[in-house]
Structure formats: structure tokens, C-alpha cells
Design an enzyme around this catalytic site. Structure first.
Site, PDB file in Angstrom:
ATOM      1  N   LYS B  76      24.989 -17.618  17.687  1.00  0.00           N
ATOM      2  CA  LYS B  76      24.433 -18.737  17.078  1.00  0.00           C
ATOM      3  C   LYS B  76      24.832 -19.318  16.061  1.00  0.00           C
ATOM      4  O   LYS B  76      26.040 -18.845  15.617  1.00  0.00           O
ATOM      5  CB  LYS B  76      23.462 -17.532  15.859  1.00  0.00           C
ATOM      6  CG  LYS B  76      22.155 -18.411  15.075  1.00  0.00           C
ATOM      7  CD  LYS B  76      20.858 -17.879  14.216  1.00  0.00           C
ATOM      8  CE  LYS B  76      20.075 -18.631  13.736  1.00  0.00           C
ATOM      9  NZ  LYS B  76      19.009 -18.363  13.383  1.00  0.00           N
ATOM     10  N   SER B 151      14.129 -18.621  13.906  1.00  0.00           N
ATOM     11  CA  SER B 151      15.322 -20.023  13.530  1.00  0.00           C
ATOM     12  C   SER B 151      16.213 -19.848  14.803  1.00  0.00           C
ATOM     13  O   SER B 151      17.428 -20.482  15.451  1.00  0.00           O
ATOM     14  CB  SER B 151      16.084 -20.209  12.412  1.00  0.00           C
ATOM     15  OG  SER B 151      16.500 -18.710  12.509  1.00  0.00           O
ATOM     16  N   SER B 175      13.493 -14.811  12.214  1.00  0.00           N
ATOM     17  CA  SER B 175      13.757 -15.596  12.983  1.00  0.00           C
ATOM     18  C   SER B 175      14.534 -15.055  13.609  1.00  0.00           C
ATOM     19  O   SER B 175      15.644 -15.319  15.022  1.00  0.00           O
ATOM     20  CB  SER B 175      15.423 -16.218  12.292  1.00  0.00           C
ATOM     21  OG  SER B 175      14.739 -17.418  11.131  1.00  0.00           O
TER      22      SER B 175
END
Lengths: 477, 484, 95
Positions: B76, B151, B175
Site C-alpha cells: 500500500k 481505503s 480499510s
């Protein structure tokens, strides 16, 4: 109208650690700009703070030294505001629950002791430095100082004159060095005072509006700034004008205080507990461990000097008034000098000379070794007290010389050999028969005149006590 | 290579069936082919990834490999990675080349895993649909007109569309779990403090936690084995003995008491999803577990408390983006204050700005007690609910998200509807608990995730329960059409 | 409690977030909505409840006082939008 002056002081004490409050960057002074700005000082995305153990210990030492409550649990908070030298956009400080709670520091005002209450002391981090005009119309940011450990010490508004404020600041400055938590270097900003000043009608319970003079880094500036500010406030009030709360700066060149351009956001710092830092828990064991390592504090030392060295309370107070003086004194004692004489000479002759030249005892031209020899020579009757004063003058002006050499050169060695004195006394008596008669007829003054004659004849070198006893003996025969 | 588990990939590398370079190239090719339509990656650096793979092959050759050596992992773009552009999905950091490695990246590098690229995400992890990214929205591979959740949407799609064998994510309010649910894979948010936050760009510091995203619980355990561990650079990192999460993963779950909070099945949950969850729970009963009814009476307060605490922390965490030392700075400005305003105006997207404003408001003078302090007290109530619940059960289960993937743009203009996406996940962040989402079925060909919530440090128990389910079902092995 | 345009301008200034005259209505609408959502908390009695700042009840660890950081000046100055003479350059700071 008469006015009372009310002063409180917040002092930023830079702690004498190796690394920063929350990171492993060096805090060395005077390094190349930004060479000590590590990932954390620069507030890169993702970096996190970890608290320096040594600064916690320093805060505990300070708490112990002022007899304060040390919080078993204290909390770090973020103080949020934007400034280019504040890389995170917040300063990590303590707001509610500071590490050190209420304590006190007593100061000496004209021989009377006065307690200044300490409200709190908390750990925080310093900001970086902005320099202006490096490039036209621009500022340059150096983050070497950002994150340097500070202990902010806050008093109650207990001081009522510029003198008291300066005395407190000096005492605190001395104490933080005494307990080894600060290098005390004021030029380098290791000890900076924000002084809150207000005035009120004499005897009134209602406090006036205070103005805060920021960042004073010399005792002289504190004195000048407070004096100026007090006059300014009184003038204004007597003119029927109001005082508005403000943050002000002192300009050493003009000797005036001036209001800073009012910060647009009226102090809404949005403090909240820093989620990156957990509660700081200090156990009784932690505190007693640190207690063991504490140096003897001035108060304790003063009592010991009275008890063990036989100093008067006044002398013991004077000798422990500052760490430098105490250390000077202790060196004399180590070198075998008489304690009472040492205290007298330091607080008397040496202090008055130092004061004349505005010198710290650390920079005294007369070294402890020299003064101790001088005191030993008085103590062993080599020279008289008066002769010692001459040697002292000489030392002050020709600091390099050996004490014994000066005594020799000035021919100040006392004659303590009774045979030698006998000869001089006999000679004097032979030439002053009239005086002997006067003395015998009851005029005591005549005796003093005879002593004077003997001293003169010995060129001041005869031991006066011996002279008078030999004289007495011979006349009464 | 496409559908092998991490364990199988590891064995194949060990047996030299293929090299890490070949494996890495295989996934790089897939990214090249599929990323233009999915937008799962912000940064791909073939040369760097292949260089890492080469080094890993040397380690394998030398017989010094550990389980993830040579395996490509998608990271990420919230994890700072030295030499890599690290954007956090924001224009603010569009050109920020990180000068250091986060602890998570460092740990993967240490075992010789290959960084296959930095995945797309909601800007500063603020969002539940991956539509707030400055680098464009991410598409759900099950239906390209739907969102992947957020997210960690890029990582989610990387795993779901097999652009990488596994990925990392972060979870502040759901998330990892909500995109795992919407994209049909397995994702775990560990106990707060188990994985170091050092170098993980902060959104809400007291809630953020990194975790693994992979096809199965077994793979998540292997990832977690690498990611956890005490870190002296993070004050909130837990100092406890490192566990091996693979050891107990195959234990029988006979008699496992599963608590079902009635509040998770009240308003907000779509009835189709509810049916899938109920089926899954029935299946657990078949596997020997016992269902216990429990209550989390304060769960309804988790979104309000979260939307005070998270924005408050974020407003302060994001103050460092001022254009002074790194990142975006506006091109033209009149003076210092104008530079701040323009830089932050241009550098942050709308959702980020909104949360900064809310956070600033709730911390400002006169409102602190009513909002921030109140929310912290509510947080305690929510945490206490879980404490009581775990007196009655071993694990808590329920839905991960209230619905399946929704259409792109559908909730973009309605923050409140978007915030409801996390109604089942946020309370565990507030309490710091570990929680997981595993695939449990489909509604209209879109995946549904089952959430497993454990008590503090009970990752092993969650992984065990998830693994036993996955051993007996194949929901987690389904993958979207059109990616082969 | 709800927020008005005046307060939005105040907090926007504190946060250094520009909210222009044309945006302020939109922003207000959305913030009012979010605050209404938060407002649910106010009905709950939390008098005897201790606030919770951290997920776990653990204490702050301490770092040994050692210099461990490397000098990264060249790298950090390179990353800066504007640096000269080893300083980060910004528009003139007015005291």
C-alpha cells in the site's frame, strides 16, 4: 499613586542530554545548518516520537531539588500551530498532568529568605531557528535545534520587583547547573526566561492585566526589561489608559519593550493528548533510584557547613548561594585552608573585587590555590592580616605570581622570633623613657604609641600580639 | 503461478520450478496488462522489483530462504519505502521519494520478499471507496463500474485480480476489511500495536494498524508472521513475544463459542448480505461451533465517536504538509501565510480538507469537552462492550460491510452514506481489537465478507477459525472473470 | 451545537485550509451533516467514564540517550521545494 509589581516567570531550560527529546539526533550547538535534522526532526511522513530517558530523569531531578510532587502519571499533548520552524505543525509538550507539580525555590532578598512557589515544570521540545534576510525577502529554516529537550519551569506570580525576578532567575540558573541538568549557557539559549509583568494598586487584591516579555536570555536584560515595562504600565495606568494582554519583546539596544505583531489566531492551540505517546508512568522506585544519584543540594550543604565547619549562618548562606562559589570554597578547604577564614575572604575581599569588575568567580584572576596559600600564611602567622590584604591586591593585579614570592618581594614576613623582637623592644624603650613614665602614670594611650614605635622599627613585620606581650612584660619589670 | 498460495509459491521457488525473477516478471506482466483498467497501482518500478527478485534468487540459491523469500508483495502506498515514490494517494506527496523504509517494508525486505509496486488508496487513507485518491479511482474486478472499497482499494484489487499473490493494507476504521469484503478475499487487521506504525503515513494515530491482505487465512498468517514484532521506533508498539500464527491454524474448532451481536443485524444491513452471513454462521455450527447471542449496545455510537477522534488526530497529523521541507508547494504565493493556504488548497483533496476542518473544529477552544473528550469517553464504553461480550464467547462474528460493492460515484457526494460503510468495522478500531474479513458468498455475483472479531492478541484464534472455514468451503478461491 | 459560516472561516484559518466564498455553502452543508451525525453522542451520560486515548493500557517506553541518527542533510535539502545555503527557504517570516 503607589503600585505593587507582580511578576511570574516561565523558564525554558535546555536539558543537558546528548540526543533530542524524541529522536536520536544530536543536540550539539553550532553545527552546520540542518546537519542534525534527522527524519524525525524533519517530520517526514510516518515518523514517530520516542521519549528520551535522560530528559525524564532530569525532570525528576529538578522535581526533587525543589521539593515538588513528581507525577506518577503524566501525559504528552500536542500544541498545534503553523510556523515554518515547527516541522510537525505542532509542538509536543505537556498540558494537563505535567511531570513536575507544585514545589518551591527560596531566594535571598537583602538577607531575608523568600519562597517563590513553582506551579509546575513540564517536558517539551524546542523549535528550529528562522534566520531572516539570508536571501532578500526570505527566511531560512535550520532545524538542528528542532526537537531539543526542554524543561519549562513555571512560577506563581510571587515576585514583586525586578531585583526579585533577577534573584530568582539567578538562583534557578544556578540550581539547574548544580543538579547537572543544564549547561546554563545563556548565550547559546540554554536558559531563557519569559517574564510576566503586571502592576496593581498598592495592597489591592485585584491583579492587573499582564504582559509577557518573551525570551530574555540575560539577567541584565531581565532587569532592564522589567524596569522599563513596569514604568510603561504605571505611566499608562496613571494616564487613565488600559493595559491589554500582550506578548512583547525586549530590545536590548533601545532598552524598550515592544508588542509583537499580534498573532492572528488568538492562541487556539487545540491541545490534545498525543496519540503517538503513551502515559509516562514514574514509580516510587524510579524516584528513589534518582534520589540516590542526586548531589547534595545547597540547603543541605548550608546546614552541613554550619554544623561541621563552624560557619555562621550568614557565611554558610553566602558560600552556598551559587554552585560556582561553593566549588571555589570547597577547593580552598581541600587545599587545607581554614574554613572560617576562607568564607570571610571569599565573601569579603574576593566578592567586592569580582563585583567591581563584574566577574564570575569562575573567572576570578585569583585562583583557589593562591587564595588557599594566602589564607594558610595568615593562619600560620607568616603574615599579618594587613599584610595579607597587600598580597591580595598584588595577586589580583599580577595573577600569575606565587603567594610566597610576593610575600618575600614585599618583605611582609612577620617577625615572630621573640629574641629578635626583644632587641627591637629594648631599643624602643631606651629611646622613649618619657612614654614609659606616661604609661605608668595611667595613660593607656602611651602603650599603644609604644607598640606603634616597635612596629615602625620592625617595618611592620613584627607580630603585633607578640610585641604587646613582650612590651607589657618589660615595662612591668 | 496465478492461483498458487504463498506456501505453494514458496515451495515452487525452493524446488526451483521457477525463479523469483520469473515469478516477479509474471506478475509485472499482469500488472502491465490489467492495471490500465483497474488502476490498482500508483507506482510500478519494474527495474527495482526485478533487482530485488534477483537478489532473492541469490538467497534461494544459497539455501538461505525463508518462507516469503522471492515472493512479490504489493505494498500500500502508505508505507514509506526508501527510493520509492510514496504518495499516500495525495497530490501533496506526488513526487515524494521516501528517504527511508517503514518498519513493515523493512521487515519484508529483510526476508527477501519482492516489492512489486505501490498500490492505490484513498487519499491519506480517508475513504471507503478508493475514489478520493489523487491518482484516480480503483475499479472492482468483479464489476468494473463498482468501487473496490477503501481505503486499501489498490491492494484489495491487486489481490482480488491476482496482480500480486498478496498485499499489505492499513485499517483505521475498516480499510482492510471492507475492501476485503467488497473484493472477495481475506484481510486481517491485527490488535493495535502488534505491527509497527513507524514509516506508515499517519491518518489517525490511535486507530491506524497495518495488516495482511491475501487469498486465504493461511496466507495471511504467513504475512503476519513477517509483519509483527516489537519496534523501538514506535512508542505504541507492543513489547511481547513474537508468535507464529501458522502453528495453531489447523486446530479443531469444536465448541468454539461464536458471539453474534444483535446490533450487527439491525438497520443498515442489506437483507441479501444478511442471508449470506446467516448461511456462513450456520456452516460454522456444522463445523462444531456454538452460536451465542450477545449485545454491543454502544455500537451505534462508534461512527459518531470515530468521526470526532479520527479527524481530530488527522487534522494534527496532516499539519506537517506545509510545503516547507518536502512535498507539494504552490508555485505562486504572496507571502508565508498565502504559501500555506495555496499549498494545502492544491495539495489536499476535498475529503481530506473536510476531515481536517472537522478535526480542527472539535479540538478548538470551547468545543474540546463536548466533542473530543466526549468521544474518548464513548470510546471507553464501546471498548467495555467488547470486554463484557468476551466473557460469553470466544470470537464475535457478523458482516464486514453493510452491502456488496456499490456503484462508482454513488456515494461520492454524500459523505454520511459513505461513512456508514464502516458501521461494522469501526468499533474494533476504537477498541484496538483484531478483526478479519473472509469471503462467505455472493450477492448478484458480488462477494460478501464475513467478519471475525477476536479479543486482544487473539489473531491466532481468528486465523484458526477462518482457516477451518476455508478448508471446508471455496468462497475464497473464487475469482472474478476476465482476469485470466 | 452546529457550525456557522463564521466558525468555518475561523477553523479554516487555523487549519490553513482555504474555503472560498463560493465553497463556503457547500462546506457548511457537509460539515453540518457530519456534526449532526456526531451529535448522537451528546445524549449519552458519560459522567463517570474515564476518557480513552489509547487502545491498550500500556505505558510510554523510554529511549536511551544516544545519538543514533545519521546526517541526512544532503538528501533532505534535495527533497525540499526550495533550499539554499543548507537552509529551507520560505517567504520572509514576520515576527
Amino acid at each position: 499613586m503607589d503600585w505593587d509589581i507582580v511578576i511570574g516567570i516561565e523558564t525554558h531550560v535546555q536539558l543537558r542530554t546528548k540526543s533530542k527529546q524524541f529522536s536520536g539526533a544530536s543536540i550539539k550547538y553550532g553545527s552546520e545548518p540542518n546537519s542534525q535534522a534527522c527524519l524525525i526532526s524533519l517530520a517526514y511522513p510516518g515518523v514517530l516520537p520516542v521519549l528520551n530517558k535522560e530528559s525524564v530523569n532530569s525532570a525528576i531531578r529538578f522535581g526533587l531539588a525543589i521539593d515538588a510532587d513528581i507525577a506518577s502519571k503524566s501525559i504528552f499533548a500536542r500544541k498545534n500551530y503553523f510556523y515554518p520552524d515547527l516541522p510537525k505543525g505542532y509542538q509536543i509538550s505537556q498540558f494537563e498532568l505535567p511531570i513536575v507539580g507544585k514545589g518551591k525555590l527560596s531566594i535571598d532578598i537583602n538577607g531575608n529568605s523568600k519562597d517563590i512557589r513553582i506551579l509546575r515544570a513540564h517536558l517539551e521540545e524546542d523549535a528550529g531557528k528562522s534566520t531572516h534576510g539570508v536571501i532578500d525577502g526570505k527566511s531560512g529554516i535550520d532545524l538542528n535545534r528542532a526537537g531539543t529537550p526542554l524543561l519549562e519551569i513555571v512560577t506563581e506570580p510571587d515576585m514583586s520587583s525586578a531585583e526579585e525576578a533577577v534573584t530568582y532567575a539567578k538562583k534557578l540558573h544556578d540550581l539547574v547547573q548544580w543538579i547537572g541538568i543544564c549547561d546554563g549557557n545563556m548565550q547559546e539559549g540554554s536558559f531563557r526566561c519569559d517574564v510576566n509583568v503586571s502592576v496593581k494598586k498598592k495592597g489591592s487584591d485585584i491583579l492587573g492585566t499582564r504582559r509577557e516579555i518573551k525570551n530574555l536570555n540575560s539577567f541584565r536584560f531581565i532587569k532592564q526589561a522589567v524596569d522599563y515595562e513596569v514604568n510603561w504600565q504605571i505611566d499608562r495606568l496613571e494616564d487613565g489608559k488600559k493595559i491589554e494582554q500582550a506578548t512583547i519583546l525586549f530590545n536590548p539596544e533601545s532598552g524598550e519593550t515592544k508588542s509583537m505583531r499580534s498573532k492572528e489566531e488568538a492562541n487556539d492551540y487545540r491541545y490534545f493528548p498525543d496519540p503517538d505517546l503513551l502515559p509516562l508512568v514514574i514509580s516510587d522506585e524510579d524516584i528513589s533510584e534518582i534520589k540516590k544519584l542526586m548531589p547534595e543540594l545547597p540547603g543541605e550543604m548550608k546546614l552541613r557547613f554550619e554544623k561541621d565547619l563552624g560557619l555562621s549562618t550568614y557565611d554558610a548562606e553566602g558560600i552556598t548561594s551559587s554552585r560556582d562559589v561553593t566549588q571555589y570554597f570547597l577547593k580552598l578547604i581541600d587545599l587545607g585552608a581554614n574554613a572560617k577564614l576562607s568564607a570571610n575572604w571569599i565573601l569579603g575581599n574576593l566578592f567586592s573585587k569580582l563585583k567591581d569588575k563584574d566577574l564570575n568567580i569562575l573567572n576570578s584572576p585569583i585562583l583557589p590555590k593562591q587564595l588557599s596559600t594566602l589564607i594558610n600564611r595568615i593562619d600560620d602567622n607568616t603574615i599579618s592580616n594587613n599584610a595579607a590584604k597587600r598580597v591580595f591586591e598584588n595577586l589580583w593585579n599580577n595573577s600569575k605570581k606565587e603567594v610566597d614570592l610576593i610575600i618575600d618581594e614585599l618583605g611582609l614576613k612577620q617577625i615572630s622570633d621573640s629574641n629578635e623582637i626583644d632587641v627591637i623592644v629594648d631599643e624602643v624603650l631606651k629611646n622613649n623613657l618619657a612614654m614609659i613614665e606616661e604609661f605608668k602614670s595611667g595613660k593607656d594611650k602611651a602603650f599603644n604609641a609604644l607598640v606603634g614605635q616597635v612596629m615602625k622599627a620592625s617595618k611592620g613585620k613584627a607580630n603585633p600580639a607578640q610585641v604587646s606581650s613582650i612590651l607589657k612584660e618589660k615595662i612591668s619589670k | 503461478m496465478l492461483n498458487l498460495s504463498l506456501k505453494e509459491l514458496s515451495q515452487a521457488l525452493e524446488k526451483k520450478e521457477f525463479t523469483s525473477v520469473e515469478l516477479t516478471q509474471f506478475f509485472l506482466n499482469r500488472i502491465k496488462k490489467l492495471n490500465p483498467s483497474l488502476n490498482a497501482f500508483i507506482t510500478v518500478d519494474e527495474a527495482r522489483s526485478l533487482a530485488m527478485a534477483e537478489k532473492s534468487d541469490q538467497i534461494i540459491q544459497a539455501g538461505k530462504k525463508s518462507i516469503l523469500t522471492g515472493i512479490p508483495i504489493a505494498q500500500k502506498d502508505i508505507f514509506c519505502s526508501e527510493g520509492w515514490r510514496t504518495t499516500c494517494g495525495s497530490k501533496m506527496l506526488e513526487n515524494f521519494i521516501s528517504p527511508y523504509d517503514s518498519t513493515v517494508i523493512h521487515k519484508f525486505n529483510d526476508v527477501g520478499a519482492v516489492n512489486i509496486g505501490k498500490t492505490n488508496m484513498d487519499e491519506f487513507a480517508m475513504g471507503s471507496s478508493n475514489e478520493t485518491s489523487y491518482f484516480g479511482p480503483v475499479k472492482n474486478p468483479w464489476a468494473l463500474d463498482c468501487v473496490p472499497g477503501g481505503s486499501s482499494g489498490g491492494s484489495a484489487v491487486a489481490v482480488a485480480a491476482r496482480l500480486a499473490p498478496a498485499a499489505t493494507g492499513t485499517d483505521t476504521g475498516g480499510s482492510i476489511r471492507q475492501p476485503a469484503s467488497l473484493c472477495g478475499f481475506t484481510g486481517l487487521k491485527p490488535t493495535y500495536g502488534l505491527v509497527s506504525r513507524y514509516g506508515m503515513i499517519a491518518f489517525a494515530s490511535s486507530l491506524d494498524q497495518a495488516g495482511p491482505m491475501a487469498i486465504s487465512a493461511e496466507d495471511c498468517a504467513l504475512m503476519l508472521n513477517v509483519m509483527t514484532g516489537h519496534d523501538e521506533q514506535d512508542s505504541t508498539s507492543l513489547n511481547r513475544k513474537k508468535e507464529n500464527y501458522s502453528n495453531s491454524i489447523d486446530k479443531k474448532i469444536d465448541g468454539l463459542k461464536i458471539g453474534i451481536p444483535k446490533e450487527f443485524f439491525e438497520e443498515g444491513l442489506s437483507s441479501d448480505v444478511e442471508k449470506v452471513i446467516e448461511e456462513a454462521l450456520k456452516y460454522y455450527e456444522k463445523l462444531g461451533a456454538k452460536i451465542v447471542n450477545i449485545s454491543l449496545p454502544n455500537n451505534y455510537l462508534s461512527i459518531p465517536a470515530y468521526y470526532v477522534i479520527a479527524p481530530a488526530e488527522a487534522s494534527s497529523n496532516l499539519s506537517r504538509y506545509d510545503g516547507v521541507r518536502y512535498g507539494h508547494r504552490a508555485k505562486e504565493y504572496d507571502d508565508l501565510i498565502d504559501m500555506y493556504f495555496k499549498t494545502r488548497q492544491e495539495g489536499f483533496g476535498d475529503e481530506v480538507k473536510r476531515r481536517i476542518l472537522i478535526g480542527t473544529y472539535v479540538l478548538s477552544a470551547g468545543y474540546f469537552d463536548a466533542y473530543y473528550l466526549k468521544a474518548q469517553k464513548i470510546r471507553r464504553l464501546i471498548s467495555n462492550d467488547f470486554k463484557s461480550a468476551y466473557e460469553k464467547c470466544d470470537l464475535i462474528m457478523g458482516p464486514s460491510a453493510p452491502s456488496v460493492a456499490f456503484k462508482s460515484g454513488e456515494k461520492q457526494e454524500d459523505p454520511l452514506a459513505m461513512y456508514m460503510q464502516d458501521v461494522f468495522t469501526i468499533s474494533t478500531n476504537l477498541a484496538g481489537l483484531p478483526a478479519m474479513s473472509i469471503p462467505a458468498g455472493f450477492v448478484n455475483e458480488l462477494p460478501v465478507g464475513l467478519q471475525l472479531i477476536g479479543n486482544h492478541f487473539e489473531e491466532a484464534k481468528i486465523l484458526n477459525a477462518a482457516h477451518i472455514y476455508q478448508k471446508n468451503t471455496d468462497w475464497h478461491l473464487q475469482h472474478p472473470k476476465g482476469i485470466d | 451545537m452546529s457550525i456557522n459560516k463564521e466558525e468555518i472561516k475561523k477553523i479554516a484559518h487555523l487549519a490553513r485550509i482555504n474555503v472560498s466564498q463560493t465553497e463556503v455553502d457547500q462546506v457548511e452543508k457537509k460539515l453540518v451533516g457530519i456534526l449532526a451525525l456526531i451529535e448522537k453522542m451528546q445524549k449519552v451520560n458519560t459522567n463517570s467514564i474515564e476518557p480513552m486515548s489509547h487502545a491498550l493500557d500500556i505505558n510510554q517506553p523510554l529511549r536511551e540517550d544516544k545519538v543514533t541518527a545519521k546526517d541526512i542533510r544532503d538528501k533532505s535539502l534535495d527533497l525540499a521545494p526550495h533550499s539554499e545555503q543548507s537552509l529551507f527557504i520560505v517567504p520572509q517570516v514576520i515576527e
